[in-house]
Design an enzyme around this catalytic site. Structure first.
Site, PDB file in Angstrom:
ATOM      1  N   ASP A  21      43.946  48.129  43.737  1.00  0.00           N
ATOM      2  CA  ASP A  21      43.574  46.834  43.142  1.00  0.00           C
ATOM      3  C   ASP A  21      42.276  46.914  42.381  1.00  0.00           C
ATOM      4  OD1 ASP A  21      45.145  46.457  45.822  1.00  0.00           O
ATOM      5  OD2 ASP A  21      45.556  44.697  44.583  1.00  0.00           O
ATOM      6  N   GLY A  70      50.099  41.966  43.288  1.00  0.00           N
ATOM      7  CA  GLY A  70      49.997  43.298  42.685  1.00  0.00           C
ATOM      8  C   GLY A  70      49.046  43.208  41.505  1.00  0.00           C
TER       9      GLY A  70
HETATM   10  C1  LIG Z   1      49.939  48.119  41.423  1.00  0.00           C
HETATM   11  S1  LIG Z   1      48.783  47.172  42.267  1.00  0.00           S
HETATM   12  C2  LIG Z   1      49.489  47.208  43.835  1.00  0.00           C
HETATM   13  C3  LIG Z   1      48.535  46.834  44.921  1.00  0.00           C
HETATM   14  O1  LIG Z   1      48.406  45.412  45.031  1.00  0.00           O
HETATM   15  C4  LIG Z   1      48.756  45.049  46.357  1.00  0.00           C
HETATM   16  O2  LIG Z   1      47.971  44.010  46.841  1.00  0.00           O
HETATM   17  P1  LIG Z   1      48.605  42.505  46.894  1.00  0.00           P
HETATM   18  O3  LIG Z   1      50.052  42.661  47.188  1.00  0.00           O
HETATM   19  O4  LIG Z   1      47.820  41.837  47.976  1.00  0.00           O
HETATM   20  O5  LIG Z   1      48.346  41.914  45.529  1.00  0.00           O
HETATM   21  C5  LIG Z   1      48.534  46.302  47.175  1.00  0.00           C
HETATM   22  O6  LIG Z   1      47.161  46.526  47.434  1.00  0.00           O
HETATM   23  C6  LIG Z   1      49.084  47.321  46.223  1.00  0.00           C
HETATM   24  O7  LIG Z   1      48.756  48.651  46.460  1.00  0.00           O
END
Ligand SMILES: CSC[C@H]1O[C@H](OP(=O)(O)O)[C@H](O)[C@@H]1O
Length: 368
Positions: free
Chosen positions: A243, A54
């Protein structure tokens, strides 16, 4: 947010004053395990292997990674080594570089002997700032939910979200979920359609887990279901995380977001993106062209892990041996498909002028 009534954050400085606790999100939803990060390398591996994930949480973890590094080697060479180690842990979320640049700007000018203490203080500030920003996103996003609720008194507001942009993706509150949690706390009848979000299933394993443990009504759906629900009036609005947002308003988010935005556009469903300002990359002017899209291991596509009937965790293969796979972790939704950007400074049009007007100080720093 709450886990069965007890408040948790996703990451924290431990009572020993230097090690870092973090929920190991790879183990959810079946096991709640807290990991202890005791080195810069631990922080880098935690980001790379998605123990934490995240965009805002990646930034917070990197900030503490720099503080852990200063305990190890506070020299200029140590500072550079820590930055270089952490910045390559994952390529897409701009919050990683944002946090590392903040830490380096704080630490580079000062006496190495002071760096460890100052690093922890600055990392703590970044952590607290994330919580405060997300609370602002909650307030601004709540207005959108309240407007929909006012048009359908006594009925439930149905929100669709993709992947996990919840409190687990940040330090607390989340971004896409922040308005949802606040609406729930204010007594608004709300329900969340939770995209399972193949291949890592962060919706099914993380968003469903956190909403359920906080008591928010929700339904997990296969990724391909959202369009059908929108066609039948079962989605009042979509709120997703991101992101990296380009200066022109293009939004990079978990793979599949673009397809959801297309379905929303085709069905006149408002499509909002919730983000803290560190997620805006004013140095990128065309998101589709310029935002790096992470490609992860094919094993995330070929294999699935779950709990057996007798409670064991097992991983099974779901793709024939020898079949090639592709695993693009993100896609970019063009600004024209985005209804608005829910930020800590208001709900903005997804365009350069609105972003620059809301965050002039970021324009100045990007120009340096
Ligand atoms: C609040 S940022 C959330 C965003 O990050 C996630 O990606 P990952 O789990 O691969 O770090 C996903 O794109 C979420 O929407």
């Amino acid at each position: 947010m709450k886990v069965d009534g007890r408040h948790f954050r996703s990451i924290w400085r431990e009572r020993d004053g230097w090690s870092v606790g973090a929920i190991d999100q790879r183990r959810l939803p079946h096991e709640f395990v807290v990991a202890k990060l005791t080195s810069c390398e631990d922080a880098a591996v935690a980001i790379r292997d998605m123990l934490v994930r995240g965009a805002p949480l990646i930034g917070a973890t990197a900030a503490y990674g720099m503080a852990l590094a200063m305990r190890e080697d506070a020299s200029d060479a140590g500072l550079k080594r820590a930055y270089d180690t952490l910045v390559v842990a994952r390529p897409t979320a701009i919050n990683l570089k944002w946090a590392l640049d903040e830490m380096r700007a704080t630490l580079a000018p000062i006496d190495p002997l002071e760096r460890a203490e100052v690093a922890y203080a600055r990392a703590d500030e970044i952590v607290e700032q994330d919580v405060e920003i997300n609370r602002g996103i909650a307030d601004n996003g709540l207005k959108l939910i309240e407007a929909i609720a006012a048009k359908k008194p006594g009925e439930t507001v149905n929100v669709l979200t993709h992947c996990n942009a919840g409190w687990l993706a940040t330090v607390d509150w989340g971004t896409a979920t922040a308005p949802i949690y606040l609406a729930h706390e204010r007594g608004i009848k709300i329900h969340v359609w939770v995209d399972e979000t193949r291949p890592r299933n962060q919706g099914a394993s993380l968003t469903a887990w956190e909403l359920g443990h906080h008591g928010v009504p929700h339904t997990v759906i296969p990724d391909n279901t959202g369009g059908h629900l929108m066609q039948h009036g079962l989605v009042d609005l979509a709120i997703v995380g991101t992101d990296r947002v380009a200066a022109n308003g293009d939004v990079c988010n978990k793979i599949g977001t673009y397809l959801k935005a297309l379905a929303a556009h085709d069905n006149n469903v408002p499509f909002y993106v919730a983000l803290p300002s560190p997620t805006i990359d004013f140095a990128v002017h065309d998101g589709i062209r310029d935002i790096p899209i992470e490609q992860r291991s094919g094993a995330e596509v070929t294999d699935m892990t779950g709990r057996t009937a007798d409670g064991r965790l097992e991983t099974v293969r779901i793709v024939p041996e020898g079949s090639p796979v592709a695993n693009y972790a993100f896609d970019v939704t063009p600004a024209r498909l985005v209804t608005g950007l829910i930020t800590e400074r208001g709900v903005l049009k997804p365009d350069r002028a609105a972003l620059a007007a809301a965050f002039p100080e970021r324009i100045a720093s990007a120009a340096k």
